[in-house]
Design a protein around this motif. Sequence first.
Motif, PDB file in Angstrom:
ATOM      1  N   GLY A 180       0.841  -1.199   0.000  1.00  0.00           N
ATOM      2  CA  GLY A 180       0.000   0.000   0.000  1.00  0.00           C
ATOM      3  C   GLY A 180       0.870   1.240   0.000  1.00  0.00           C
ATOM      4  O   GLY A 180       2.081   1.160   0.216  1.00  0.00           O
ATOM      5  N   THR A 181       0.233   2.381  -0.274  1.00  0.00           N
ATOM      6  CA  THR A 181       0.997   3.625  -0.349  1.00  0.00           C
ATOM      7  C   THR A 181       0.598   4.607   0.742  1.00  0.00           C
ATOM      8  O   THR A 181       1.280   5.589   0.979  1.00  0.00           O
ATOM      9  CB  THR A 181       0.714   4.322  -1.700  1.00  0.00           C
ATOM     10  N   GLY A 182      -0.536   4.352   1.379  1.00  0.00           N
ATOM     11  CA  GLY A 182      -1.014   5.304   2.386  1.00  0.00           C
ATOM     12  C   GLY A 182      -1.691   6.500   1.734  1.00  0.00           C
ATOM     13  O   GLY A 182      -1.845   7.558   2.344  1.00  0.00           O
ATOM     14  N   LEU A 183      -2.107   6.357   0.457  1.00  0.00           N
ATOM     15  CA  LEU A 183      -2.739   7.491  -0.230  1.00  0.00           C
ATOM     16  C   LEU A 183      -4.260   7.351  -0.308  1.00  0.00           C
ATOM     17  O   LEU A 183      -4.981   8.336  -0.351  1.00  0.00           O
ATOM     18  CB  LEU A 183      -2.201   7.603  -1.663  1.00  0.00           C
ATOM     19  N   GLY A 184      -4.713   6.095  -0.335  1.00  0.00           N
ATOM     20  CA  GLY A 184      -6.128   5.819  -0.591  1.00  0.00           C
ATOM     21  C   GLY A 184      -7.090   6.612   0.269  1.00  0.00           C
ATOM     22  O   GLY A 184      -7.989   7.291  -0.255  1.00  0.00           O
ATOM     23  N   LEU A 185      -6.907   6.572   1.587  1.00  0.00           N
ATOM     24  CA  LEU A 185      -7.882   7.235   2.469  1.00  0.00           C
ATOM     25  C   LEU A 185      -7.767   8.759   2.395  1.00  0.00           C
ATOM     26  O   LEU A 185      -8.768   9.462   2.546  1.00  0.00           O
ATOM     27  CB  LEU A 185      -7.730   6.744   3.907  1.00  0.00           C
ATOM     28  N   ALA A 186      -6.540   9.264   2.141  1.00  0.00           N
ATOM     29  CA  ALA A 186      -6.386  10.721   2.004  1.00  0.00           C
ATOM     30  C   ALA A 186      -7.192  11.190   0.788  1.00  0.00           C
ATOM     31  O   ALA A 186      -7.895  12.206   0.850  1.00  0.00           O
ATOM     32  CB  ALA A 186      -4.916  11.080   1.835  1.00  0.00           C
ATOM     33  N   ILE A 187      -7.100  10.418  -0.305  1.00  0.00           N
ATOM     34  CA  ILE A 187      -7.850  10.784  -1.519  1.00  0.00           C
ATOM     35  C   ILE A 187      -9.353  10.626  -1.268  1.00  0.00           C
ATOM     36  O   ILE A 187     -10.153  11.500  -1.617  1.00  0.00           O
ATOM     37  CB  ILE A 187      -7.402   9.910  -2.713  1.00  0.00           C
ATOM     38  N   THR A 188      -9.716   9.522  -0.604  1.00  0.00           N
ATOM     39  CA  THR A 188     -11.126   9.276  -0.291  1.00  0.00           C
ATOM     40  C   THR A 188     -11.727  10.452   0.467  1.00  0.00           C
ATOM     41  O   THR A 188     -12.806  10.948   0.148  1.00  0.00           O
ATOM     42  CB  THR A 188     -11.237   8.004   0.577  1.00  0.00           C
ATOM     43  N   LYS A 189     -11.001  10.916   1.483  1.00  0.00           N
ATOM     44  CA  LYS A 189     -11.503  12.004   2.321  1.00  0.00           C
ATOM     45  C   LYS A 189     -11.683  13.273   1.486  1.00  0.00           C
ATOM     46  O   LYS A 189     -12.689  13.972   1.596  1.00  0.00           O
ATOM     47  CB  LYS A 189     -10.505  12.228   3.469  1.00  0.00           C
ATOM     48  N   LYS A 190     -10.681  13.555   0.659  1.00  0.00           N
ATOM     49  CA  LYS A 190     -10.733  14.765  -0.160  1.00  0.00           C
ATOM     50  C   LYS A 190     -11.909  14.702  -1.142  1.00  0.00           C
ATOM     51  O   LYS A 190     -12.647  15.680  -1.318  1.00  0.00           O
ATOM     52  CB  LYS A 190      -9.407  14.908  -0.916  1.00  0.00           C
ATOM     53  N   LEU A 191     -12.086  13.522  -1.749  1.00  0.00           N
ATOM     54  CA  LEU A 191     -13.200  13.375  -2.694  1.00  0.00           C
ATOM     55  C   LEU A 191     -14.532  13.571  -1.985  1.00  0.00           C
ATOM     56  O   LEU A 191     -15.427  14.252  -2.492  1.00  0.00           O
ATOM     57  CB  LEU A 191     -13.161  11.984  -3.340  1.00  0.00           C
ATOM     58  N   LEU A 192     -14.632  12.998  -0.778  1.00  0.00           N
ATOM     59  CA  LEU A 192     -15.881  13.159  -0.019  1.00  0.00           C
ATOM     60  C   LEU A 192     -16.111  14.624   0.333  1.00  0.00           C
ATOM     61  O   LEU A 192     -17.236  15.117   0.258  1.00  0.00           O
ATOM     62  CB  LEU A 192     -15.841  12.300   1.236  1.00  0.00           C
ATOM     63  N   ASP A 193     -15.038  15.330   0.686  1.00  0.00           N
ATOM     64  CA  ASP A 193     -15.183  16.759   0.985  1.00  0.00           C
ATOM     65  C   ASP A 193     -15.734  17.493  -0.229  1.00  0.00           C
ATOM     66  O   ASP A 193     -16.617  18.344  -0.116  1.00  0.00           O
ATOM     67  CB  ASP A 193     -13.831  17.378   1.365  1.00  0.00           C
ATOM     68  N   LEU A 194     -15.173  17.157  -1.406  1.00  0.00           N
ATOM     69  CA  LEU A 194     -15.604  17.838  -2.626  1.00  0.00           C
ATOM     70  C   LEU A 194     -17.071  17.542  -2.955  1.00  0.00           C
ATOM     71  O   LEU A 194     -17.740  18.334  -3.608  1.00  0.00           O
ATOM     72  CB  LEU A 194     -14.738  17.418  -3.814  1.00  0.00           C
ATOM     73  N   MET A 195     -17.544  16.370  -2.506  1.00  0.00           N
ATOM     74  CA  MET A 195     -18.938  16.008  -2.805  1.00  0.00           C
ATOM     75  C   MET A 195     -19.853  16.339  -1.632  1.00  0.00           C
ATOM     76  O   MET A 195     -20.982  15.861  -1.584  1.00  0.00           O
ATOM     77  CB  MET A 195     -19.023  14.504  -3.053  1.00  0.00           C
ATOM     78  N   ASN A 196     -19.337  17.071  -0.656  1.00  0.00           N
ATOM     79  CA  ASN A 196     -20.077  17.389   0.574  1.00  0.00           C
ATOM     80  C   ASN A 196     -20.469  16.131   1.326  1.00  0.00           C
ATOM     81  O   ASN A 196     -21.528  16.082   1.963  1.00  0.00           O
ATOM     82  CB  ASN A 196     -21.333  18.203   0.274  1.00  0.00           C
ATOM     83  N   GLY A 197     -19.644  15.102   1.210  1.00  0.00           N
ATOM     84  CA  GLY A 197     -19.918  13.852   1.905  1.00  0.00           C
ATOM     85  C   GLY A 197     -19.170  13.782   3.219  1.00  0.00           C
ATOM     86  O   GLY A 197     -18.529  14.756   3.637  1.00  0.00           O
ATOM     87  N   LYS A 198     -19.262  12.635   3.867  1.00  0.00           N
ATOM     88  CA  LYS A 198     -18.632  12.470   5.182  1.00  0.00           C
ATOM     89  C   LYS A 198     -18.137  11.043   5.314  1.00  0.00           C
ATOM     90  O   LYS A 198     -18.662  10.138   4.667  1.00  0.00           O
ATOM     91  CB  LYS A 198     -19.680  12.700   6.259  1.00  0.00           C
ATOM     92  N   ILE A 199     -17.145  10.864   6.172  1.00  0.00           N
ATOM     93  CA  ILE A 199     -16.725   9.495   6.451  1.00  0.00           C
ATOM     94  C   ILE A 199     -16.476   9.360   7.953  1.00  0.00           C
ATOM     95  O   ILE A 199     -15.946  10.292   8.569  1.00  0.00           O
ATOM     96  CB  ILE A 199     -15.482   9.110   5.617  1.00  0.00           C
TER      97      ILE A 199
END
Length: 610
Positions: free
Chosen positions: A426-445
């Motif tokens: 793994g690279t440790g990037l997946g969740l950082a990208i996930t969070k950012k994408l959710l922010d852009l979609m006004n989502g939450k995790i």
Amino acid sequence: MANNYFTICSLFYIITICIAFFIKERINSTETKIYKYIILTNLCTVITAIICFFTIKYYEIIPITNEIVAKTLILLMFTFHVLLTVYIYFISSKNTSKDKKNYTLEIQILLVVYMSCAFLIYLLPLYYHNEGNVIYSYGPSANVTYIMTVIIFIFWIYCLIKDRKNLRNKKYWPFFIFMILSIICVVIQKVYPGILVLTALETFICVIMYFTIENPDLKLITELNIAKDRAEKANSAKTDFLSNMSHEIRTPLNAIVGFSETLSRENVPEEIREEVKDILMASDNLLEIVNGILDISKIEADKLEIINTPYNFNKMIEELVSLTKSRIGDKPIEFIVRKDETIPDYLYGDCSRVKQIILNLLTNAAKYTLEGKITFTISSVVIKNDIIRLIFSVEDTGIGIREDKINKLFNKFERLGVEDEITIEGTGLGLAITKKLLDLMNGKIVVQSTYGEGSKFIAYIDQLIVKDVTEIKSKELNTTVDLNVSFNDKKVLIVDDNELNIKVAKRLLKDYNLNIESVMSGQECIDKIKQGNIYDIIFLDDMMPKMTGKEVIVELKKDASFNIPTIALTANALTGMKEEYLSIGFDGYLAKPIDRNEMLKILKKYVSER
Ligand code: ADP
């Protein structure tokens, strides 16, 4: 001279402040401009106060001068208060109003009030007390200033209340101090009218303000700007590097995936088929890493975009489930899927990004669970007539996350199991990208995890419900993938500078009964068209030496009769590429490594079947 002592000291201080202020270049902000007028007014006040002392003392010699000087002193003191008012009004408005304010009306009102007071000060009588060293003036003219000062203080309190959230702002300190000390000074002045403390108080406030206004060093600002330019250049060099790197990695990857893909379809021994499957899986991982790095670079450049279109939600879930199953492989894990069947088939949103978010959670669950079960639940709430809130939950019985590490989970390059020597790729990037994408979609995790027992990730995403689905359905019908397709010897031209890539494309197209030609440069492609060769479709690589695919399409489009569907092939999958290619004149876009199904969809769309 005794009662002039404070004023003489003030002169020393205000001259020092003026030198300190004017000796250095200042930023040309409204705040520094007002402050400049404040200290100049105070300098004039102090000098006038000293002159006034003598004109009152020697009143009999030139009485008219005395009158003018004393009233000018009162006006200067009043001006000082007015300037402070402008300053506090500006500071408080800056904090409370979001838009840049236009102060024209306020300035007009202020000018009228100021001129009227100045008029009254000069018009009304002023009396003088001159006994020994006790010298001062009083009377209606001075009272105008006192009354106005009280009004001004009330206005200051209003400004402070308006901006009460920022009362700790150090720019307000001089005002608190001024109000408190003014009251004390007025009492002193009443008891000992001969001691002129008000002028000294004003100077004191100027000194405090000097340390509270925004006073950046211009030299430092220039240095910062140079550093910022350098950082921007370095950032754009990094983006170029990433774009090239993506190209360089994707080009050979295209060959690896393409050949493995076709090999897996051939009649090969089971053992080889298994190994080819492993090659495909490893290539998938590599592609994911390249895409992750590209996404992070987009996030850093603030270029990550959400592109909303109508999509088939249930189809997306099916794809997610099948991808997760293949990622779980032969691990002893039970994969349970629970889906709310009331969710409409068609939603409006960024399908590929929603898929990326959920796939990342499912892939992590598959990666970090050695045995047990993974439960994927999709539920929903309709929050408005046409908006549905999707709730995705991914629960696993995996290794879990230590409590103290949970808040680091969404930091990029953060891999939490490193200290436990967990050897999961793994690279440790997946969740950082996930969070950012959710922010852009006004989502939450949200995350719940017990170390050693398992984790649960819940993501909320709002999507629009598509009401009119007829158009999407007909589009879908046109693009459904049926692998047993045959095109009636239709002509395809492949343009790519890389021989291996031409070979891959030919191999992918082999089964569809097409008449395939290829050239290795943009110029050759243009020549072929100019010679009158007709093709049913052109696959045109973009990143070629001498002439890029973009330059070729621009050249071809100069001939108005050119109408051959042309698809951009690119290994450079950076920001909004698809839109850029379409806007230049391409009809479609295929990213390398070429996905067999995507390629077939395009063929079905532009080349009619037998
Ligand atoms: P990667 O999986 O590539 O390392 P991620 O950003 O997806 O990167 O995850 C960051 C870290 O969070 C992982 O390295 C892992 O330590 C932890 N993590 C994520 N999901 C899970 C999970 N389901 N169970 C346990 N740990 C997880």
